[in-house]
Design an enzyme around this catalytic site. Structure first.
Site, PDB file in Angstrom:
ATOM      1  N   GLU A 173       9.671  21.780  36.906  1.00  0.00           N
ATOM      2  CA  GLU A 173       9.698  20.629  37.809  1.00  0.00           C
ATOM      3  C   GLU A 173       8.523  20.582  38.782  1.00  0.00           C
ATOM      4  OE1 GLU A 173      12.439  22.230  36.906  1.00  0.00           O
ATOM      5  OE2 GLU A 173      13.753  20.664  36.121  1.00  0.00           O
ATOM      6  N   HIS A 226      25.073  21.434  40.611  1.00  0.00           N
ATOM      7  CA  HIS A 226      24.755  20.165  39.943  1.00  0.00           C
ATOM      8  C   HIS A 226      25.394  18.953  40.625  1.00  0.00           C
ATOM      9  CE1 HIS A 226      23.387  22.782  36.721  1.00  0.00           C
ATOM     10  NE2 HIS A 226      22.925  21.755  36.073  1.00  0.00           N
TER      11      HIS A 226
END
Lengths: 349, 327
Positions: B60, B129
């Protein structure tokens, strides 16, 4: 190519034209003198913040940037004064930025660590270790996207090889065949930590072999001609094959990590620094040029004098440049109008 | 007016902007061959090719930084994060690079980039998450932050974000992708930084954004039906710039306010909105402003506790009753 009369006859160092050789020498001398003045001004309190000097490493910036075209891109970390100057930014603009003045390249917003000049494709000046390597990958991506034959040259320090961005950037750059030249300025120390103490493999160019294969090489970073030749080869490869290159330039910084740090102490000895100064990149290049008859000691002295005058003038210019006024506070946070705060008004101002 | 899903609205925004401007490209994990983890980029690789729809490695910080570099030299990248939880690995690229570049270069290098992906809880995805990233980005000068609740706003705001010359953090709702709604035909742009009243009402203002707009609307329907309380639902749509004026205007009419967010309470978006209300509409208030937020804990996996942590209509209804002195 240089014309005949500009070309050194006989054993031309590096096989380069006289014009090019003088350009490289001038670049190194300007970096050295500019930073000596910077140190003086810092000690007088005219420059604030973190200030990382490049003295001792000049051959890397001069040789590498000297091998580029004007339309190529250059990006580096926070030890950025020399790269900025060699790339063609004016000493007035760099010194004014150091002084935090409005005529600075970044209008006094950036300071020592954040030199930028879009007019010469100088893209900073980045203060977080490793963070600009993926940015260079992105510049390479844009070059391929637009199908031009430019290259992006990215300098960084030796500590970067131990962090994630190095590997993420290298992997993508190699996989997508992006025209980026990565050059690590290996001065052996990440601030006060010897690279040997924290790197599992300290021959840094081998760290890039996983991504760059044979396009990873090591050069003597105190030899401006060796750096020039390596980057020239890399640039040619980037333009024609669209392949990246990784270069480890072995160099040495004479002073502390920043102006706040000692030149020697716990992590290295006074004797080590003195020994390294013996292979000073400017002195050895001057010897090479005078031995080859490219120029005389008097020529060197004249060039040095001219540069010292230019640097002194830059300091005077910076001193006279206005400090940024309050109207600058919000000026460049966004491209559109901005007055700060959640409702366009900062609290109690 | 066509009725399409939030997912298809985002897809349409990407497609329209990529057709309009050659410098727009999409990159991220699974955006190409896989059509996107949530299928937002469906069909785009076929239409635009791999240089404009780039599947990235799982890195990322690396690909977000790549986007910043490409934006600095004039491209308009749209960086997709599979979820905003993963973008924490790219916080350096977003905060230290994208948000600072224009400023610290003295106005030379702007960064026209969009960072987008789903945020918030979905269903039993547990602590790593299910996070709400909104305040992490709304806090930062140099960024703009959008959080659309409806397909029409998803379309119009994403198009505006792509055209914007500054970095935009675009937070989608993981549970909103299947939500359907009317979307105008033809060019539809929603300006960044402008709230919208999603339901008019005279008795109390409910301020929300993203998924919580739907929760607020459900609460409002219940309040109207059961208690004859007409709630006005103000959808912030953007979190930075924040449209304080629309909130104030509503509160000055209703005299009562409940501020709802999915994320944690401390230093949350709601804290900012409440501050704006007390400062600008103090004399209009008939009751202290109430806040509803997610509970101040990492998300549990167990469905029983997840339902307790994420605000539903019930706590909003209770908060409205409280500010209306009906409890």
């Amino acid at each position: 190519m240089a014309s005949t009369e500009e070309t050194v006859v006989g054993e031309a160092p590096g096989g380069l034209s006289k014009e090019k050789l003088l350009e490289l020498l001038r670049a190194m001398l300007l970096s050295r003198r500019f930073e000596e003045k910077t140190a003086e001004s810092y000690q007088m309190g005219k420059i604030g913040g973190f200030c990382h000097l490049y003295i001792g490493q000049e051959a890397v910036a001069a040789g590498a940037i000297g091998a580029l075209r004007e339309d190529d891109y250059v990006i580096t970390a926070y030890r950025d004064h020399a790269q900025a100057l060699v790339r063609g930014m004016s000493p007035n603009s760099v010194m004014s930025e150091l002084y935090g003045r409005i005529d600075g390249c970044s209008r006094g917003a950036g300071g020592s660590m954040h030199m930028f000049d879009k007019s010469v494709n100088f893209m900073g000046g980045h203060g977080i270790v490793g963070t600009h390597l993926p940015i260079a990958t992105g510049v390479g991506y844009a070059i391929r996207y637009r199908q031009t034959d430019q290259v992006c040259l990215c300098f960084f320090g030796d500590s970067v090889v131990n962090g994630g961005p190095f590997h993420e950037a290298f992997n993508m750059t190699a996989k997508w065949e992006l025209p980026v030249i990565y050059i690590v300025e290996n001065n052996s120390y990440g601030m006060g930590t010897d690279i040997d103490r924290v790197a599992a493999v300290d021959e840094l160019f081998t760290r890039a072999c996983a991504y760059a294969g044979k396009r990873a090489e090591q050069v003597d970073g105190q030899d401006v001609l060796a750096v020039y030749a390596a980057v020239e080869r890399a640039a040619e490869r980037a333009r024609t094959e669209k392949r990246p290159t990784f270069i480890e330039a072995q160099t040495y910084r004479y002073l502390g990590h920043s102006m706040s740090d000692p030149a020697h102490g716990v992590y290295r000895t006074r004797e080590e620094v003195a020994e390294e100064r013996e292979r000073d990149p400017i002195n050895t290049f001057v010897d090479k040029l005078t031995d080859a008859g490219v120029l005389t000691d008097d020529d060197v002295e004249a060039m040095d004098k001219e540069i010292i005058d230019e640097v002194e003038a830059a300091a005077e210019f910076a001193e006279a440049s206005p400090v940024p006024g309050p109207e600058e506070v919000y000026a460049h946070v966004y491209s559109d109008e901005y007055r700060g705060g959640p409702d366009g008004r900062d609290a109690w101002r | 007016m066509a009725v399409i899903t939030y997912r298809d609205a985002l897809n349409r925004a990407l497609r329209e902007e990529m057709e309009r401007d050659d410098s727009v490209f999409l990159l991220g994990e699974e955006v190409g061959e896989y059509d996107g983890a949530y299928k937002v980029s469906k069909g785009l690789l076929d239409q635009f090719g791999e240089w404009r729809v780039r599947d990235t490695p799982i890195a990322e910080n690396g690909f977000a930084g790549l986007g910043v570099g490409a934006a600095m030299v004039g491209l308009r990248p749209v960086v997709e994060f599979m979820t905003w939880n993963f973008a924490l690995l790219a916080y350096d690229a977003i905060v230290n690079s994208a948000a600072k570049m224009y400023h610290m270069s003295g106005g030379q290098y702007n960064v026209p980039i969009v960072f987008r992906g789903p945020g918030g809880s979905a269903l039993q995805l547990a602590a790593q998450h299910s996070q709400v990233p909104d305040p992490w980005y709304a806090n930062i000068p140099g960024l703009k932050v959008c959080a659309p609740a409806t397909p029409a706003d998803a379309l119009g705001l994403l198009k505006s974000a792509i055209r914007d010359d500054d970095p935009v953090v675009f937070i989608e709702g993981e549970l909103l992708y299947n939500v359907k709604g009317e979307v105008p035909d033809g060019e539809h742009l929603v300006p960044i930084g402008v709230a919208e009243v999603k339901r008019p009402g005279a008795d109390v203002t409910i301020v929300a954004h993203g998924k919580m707009v739907h929760v607020a609307l459900q609460a409002a329907e219940h309040l109207a039906k059961e208690l004859e309380v007409e709630a006005e639902v103000v959808d912030l749509r953007s979190l930075r710039p924040l449209d304080t004026a629309s909130v104030i205007e509503s509160v000055q009419r209703t005299h009562r306010a409940v501020v709802v967010e999915e994320g944690w309470p401390i230093s949350g978006i709601g804290a900012q909105v409440v501050d704006d209300i007390q400062r600008e509409a103090f004399d209009s208030l008939d009751a202290p402003v109430a806040r509803v937020s997610g509970l101040d804990v990492p998300m549990h996996y167990a469905r029983s506790l997840e339902k307790l942590i994420v605000p539903g209509p019930e706590p909003v209804i209770e908060a409205v009753k409280h500010v209306c002195y009906l409890d």
